[in-house]
Design a protein around this motif. Structure first.
Motif, PDB file in Angstrom:
ATOM      1  N   LEU A 137       0.833  -1.194   0.000  1.00 29.38           N
ATOM      2  CA  LEU A 137       0.000   0.000   0.000  1.00 29.38           C
ATOM      3  C   LEU A 137       0.870   1.246   0.000  1.00 29.38           C
ATOM      4  N   ARG A 138       1.935   1.214   0.793  1.00 31.84           N
ATOM      5  CA  ARG A 138       2.853   2.352   0.819  1.00 31.84           C
ATOM      6  C   ARG A 138       3.546   2.493  -0.534  1.00 31.84           C
ATOM      7  N   THR A 139       3.961   1.364  -1.119  1.00 29.74           N
ATOM      8  CA  THR A 139       4.620   1.407  -2.416  1.00 29.74           C
ATOM      9  C   THR A 139       3.709   2.029  -3.471  1.00 29.74           C
ATOM     10  N   GLY A 140       2.455   1.571  -3.519  1.00 27.52           N
ATOM     11  CA  GLY A 140       1.524   2.114  -4.496  1.00 27.52           C
ATOM     12  C   GLY A 140       1.261   3.595  -4.286  1.00 27.52           C
ATOM     13  N   THR A 141       1.168   4.013  -3.010  1.00 27.78           N
ATOM     14  CA  THR A 141       0.908   5.420  -2.715  1.00 27.78           C
ATOM     15  C   THR A 141       2.099   6.294  -3.114  1.00 27.78           C
ATOM     16  N   VAL A 142       3.311   5.839  -2.756  1.00 30.98           N
ATOM     17  CA  VAL A 142       4.518   6.591  -3.125  1.00 30.98           C
ATOM     18  C   VAL A 142       4.648   6.650  -4.645  1.00 30.98           C
ATOM     19  N   MET A 143       4.384   5.511  -5.306  1.00 30.73           N
ATOM     20  CA  MET A 143       4.445   5.485  -6.764  1.00 30.73           C
ATOM     21  C   MET A 143       3.477   6.499  -7.359  1.00 30.73           C
ATOM     22  N   ALA A 144       2.265   6.557  -6.803  1.00 32.22           N
ATOM     23  CA  ALA A 144       1.264   7.489  -7.323  1.00 32.22           C
ATOM     24  C   ALA A 144       1.751   8.927  -7.198  1.00 32.22           C
ATOM     25  N   MET A 145       2.335   9.265  -6.053  1.00 34.78           N
ATOM     26  CA  MET A 145       2.816  10.634  -5.846  1.00 34.78           C
ATOM     27  C   MET A 145       3.973  10.958  -6.775  1.00 34.78           C
ATOM     28  N   VAL A 146       4.919  10.016  -6.904  1.00 34.84           N
ATOM     29  CA  VAL A 146       6.087  10.255  -7.753  1.00 34.84           C
ATOM     30  C   VAL A 146       5.672  10.388  -9.215  1.00 34.84           C
ATOM     31  N   LEU A 147       4.799   9.480  -9.668  1.00 39.71           N
ATOM     32  CA  LEU A 147       4.377   9.530 -11.060  1.00 39.71           C
ATOM     33  C   LEU A 147       3.537  10.773 -11.343  1.00 39.71           C
ATOM     34  N   ALA A 148       2.727  11.184 -10.364  1.00 41.56           N
ATOM     35  CA  ALA A 148       1.963  12.419 -10.545  1.00 41.56           C
ATOM     36  C   ALA A 148       2.906  13.609 -10.691  1.00 41.56           C
ATOM     37  N   LEU A 149       3.956  13.642  -9.853  1.00 42.34           N
ATOM     38  CA  LEU A 149       4.953  14.711  -9.952  1.00 42.34           C
ATOM     39  C   LEU A 149       5.625  14.690 -11.318  1.00 42.34           C
ATOM     40  N   ASN A 151       4.381  13.479 -14.052  1.00 40.44           N
ATOM     41  CA  ASN A 151       3.418  13.724 -15.121  1.00 40.44           C
ATOM     42  C   ASN A 151       3.033  15.189 -15.272  1.00 40.44           C
ATOM     43  N   VAL A 152       3.261  16.005 -14.233  1.00 40.36           N
ATOM     44  CA  VAL A 152       2.895  17.419 -14.330  1.00 40.36           C
ATOM     45  C   VAL A 152       3.698  18.125 -15.430  1.00 40.36           C
ATOM     46  N   PRO A 153       5.043  18.138 -15.379  1.00 41.23           N
ATOM     47  CA  PRO A 153       5.778  18.780 -16.485  1.00 41.23           C
ATOM     48  C   PRO A 153       5.614  18.041 -17.802  1.00 41.23           C
ATOM     49  N   GLU A 154       5.433  16.717 -17.740  1.00 40.22           N
ATOM     50  CA  GLU A 154       5.215  15.948 -18.959  1.00 40.22           C
ATOM     51  C   GLU A 154       3.916  16.379 -19.638  1.00 40.22           C
ATOM     52  N   GLY A 155       2.873  16.573 -18.830  1.00 43.08           N
ATOM     53  CA  GLY A 155       1.601  17.033 -19.375  1.00 43.08           C
ATOM     54  C   GLY A 155       1.705  18.426 -19.962  1.00 43.08           C
ATOM     55  N   PHE A 156       2.448  19.292 -19.279  1.00 42.34           N
ATOM     56  CA  PHE A 156       2.628  20.649 -19.785  1.00 42.34           C
ATOM     57  C   PHE A 156       3.405  20.639 -21.099  1.00 42.34           C
ATOM     58  N   ALA A 157       4.435  19.800 -21.181  1.00 47.09           N
ATOM     59  CA  ALA A 157       5.219  19.704 -22.409  1.00 47.09           C
ATOM     60  C   ALA A 157       4.363  19.199 -23.566  1.00 47.09           C
ATOM     61  N   THR A 158       3.514  18.196 -23.305  1.00 48.12           N
ATOM     62  CA  THR A 158       2.607  17.687 -24.339  1.00 48.12           C
ATOM     63  C   THR A 158       1.637  18.769 -24.790  1.00 48.12           C
ATOM     64  N   PHE A 159       1.126  19.522 -23.834  1.00 50.89           N
ATOM     65  CA  PHE A 159       0.173  20.584 -24.127  1.00 50.89           C
ATOM     66  C   PHE A 159       0.801  21.660 -25.012  1.00 50.89           C
ATOM     67  N   VAL A 160       2.025  22.070 -24.678  1.00 53.47           N
ATOM     68  CA  VAL A 160       2.695  23.107 -25.456  1.00 53.47           C
ATOM     69  C   VAL A 160       2.972  22.621 -26.873  1.00 53.47           C
ATOM     70  N   ALA A 161       3.414  21.350 -27.010  1.00 53.17           N
ATOM     71  CA  ALA A 161       3.668  20.800 -28.346  1.00 53.17           C
ATOM     72  C   ALA A 161       2.394  20.772 -29.178  1.00 53.17           C
ATOM     73  N   MET A 207      -5.804   8.640 -11.144  1.00 54.37           N
ATOM     74  CA  MET A 207      -5.503  10.001 -10.712  1.00 54.37           C
ATOM     75  C   MET A 207      -4.073  10.405 -11.062  1.00 54.37           C
ATOM     76  N   THR A 208      -3.143   9.450 -11.093  1.00 56.30           N
ATOM     77  CA  THR A 208      -1.768   9.805 -11.461  1.00 56.30           C
ATOM     78  C   THR A 208      -1.718  10.277 -12.914  1.00 56.30           C
ATOM     79  N   GLY A 209      -2.525   9.653 -13.785  1.00 53.57           N
ATOM     80  CA  GLY A 209      -2.561  10.082 -15.176  1.00 53.57           C
ATOM     81  C   GLY A 209      -3.225  11.431 -15.349  1.00 53.57           C
ATOM     82  N   LEU A 210      -4.226  11.715 -14.493  1.00 55.77           N
ATOM     83  CA  LEU A 210      -4.907  13.006 -14.591  1.00 55.77           C
ATOM     84  C   LEU A 210      -4.003  14.165 -14.179  1.00 55.77           C
TER      85      LEU A 210
END
Length: 282
Positions: A137-149, A151-161, A207-210
């Motif tokens: 449970l801790r692994t999944g939660t940490v993974m979600a937070m790290v991947l969300a972090l 994905n934020v600049p990744e999403g912005f980069a996709t949006f700008v492109a 939610m990590t993808g969002l």
């Protein structure tokens, strides 16, 4: 201007929404067999390690360099390495602050390959399963937070492109969507195994993808000046360090606890190969 912005946002939403595909794959079926758990975690570790060393770190070094042709310089590479180990130091510090009962380093013993919620278990085996569920449970939660972090600049980069040239954004969106599938799997599998709830695992992974369309909106409105040049390079290199630490400290040890060593190794290599093909296509 409104139409291009909406199109760019929808393309970013598609890329981030692919995480739900991995989440669905992670919660399908009755229970989570040990081999499935090992394969999912190993595959995700391979994806994260490869993308960290082959994409994020080099891109960070290039962004931190001041060369005319955009190639990494010695100074840019040194700064990227510093940011990389800074990311590792940050996540390692957070790891040390985690209470011992749920810290991966404090768990010992392998789990039986039977279903984690099976009723006919010895008390010692049930205790071991409870400890593993807390860890997963801790692994999944940490993974979600790290991947969300991540994905934020990744999403912005996709949006700008997409905003600048939608036809160029299509292969970018396809590649990001492809490697978001194992990201959703990486979160959903341990959370499903830990809680037994398909809904919790699916929605946490989704939610990590969002975070990608969220990053597009926030970046477009507020953070564009801070996500350019050297600042973006430091973020990319730091996130690479965080992803490497999580892969080595969380995903692979949790996968090995299933006892399916060869499944872990083969899945790790398959994850690297999947990410390599994705980057070549991109």
């Amino acid at each position: 201007m409104v139409v291009p912005v909406l199109v760019a946002f929808l393309l970013t939403l598609v890329a981030g929404g692919a995480t739900s595909i991995g989440a669905a794959l992670g919660v399908l079926g009755r229970g989570t067999p040990a081999r499935t758990l090992a394969g999912g975690l190993g595959l995700s570790a391979g994806v994260m390690l490869y993308v960290s060393f082959m994409e994020l770190l080099p891109e960070g070094a290039a962004a931190l360099s001041d060369s005319a042709d955009g190639s990494p310089t010695g100074r840019g590479s040194a700064l990227a390495v510093a940011a990389f180990f800074g990311g590792i130091a940050l996540i390692a510090l957070l790891d040390r602050l985690v209470p011992e009962p749920v810290n991966p380093h404090e768990f010992s013993g392998r789990v039986d390959h039977a279903d984690v919620h099976g009723p006919s278990r010895e008390p010692a085996e049930q205790a071991a399963d409870r400890a593993l569920r807390a860890r997963l449970l801790r692994t999944g939660t940490v993974m979600a937070m790290v991947l969300a972090l991540h994905n934020v600049p990744e999403g912005f980069a996709t949006f700008v492109a997409a905003l600048q040239a939608p036809e160029i954004a299509i292969p970018v969106v396809a590649a990001i969507a492809l490697h978001n599938i194992p990201e959703g799997l990486a979160v959903a599998v341990p959370v499903h195994r830990a809680t037994g709830s398909r809904a919790k695992a699916f929605w946490l992974a989704t939610m990590t993808g969002l975070a990608e369309p969220a990053g597009a909106v926030v970046g477009y409105l507020l953070l564009a000046p801070l996500l350019e040049g050297p600042a973006m390079g430091a973020v990319l290199a730091g996130v690479a360090g965080v992803m490497v630490f999580v892969s080595l400290d969380e995903l692979l040890p949790a996968a090995e606890e299933t006892g399916e060593h060869h499944t872990v190794i083969y899945s790790l290599i398959a994850g690297m190969a999947l990410m390599a093909v994705t980057l070549i296509v991109l």
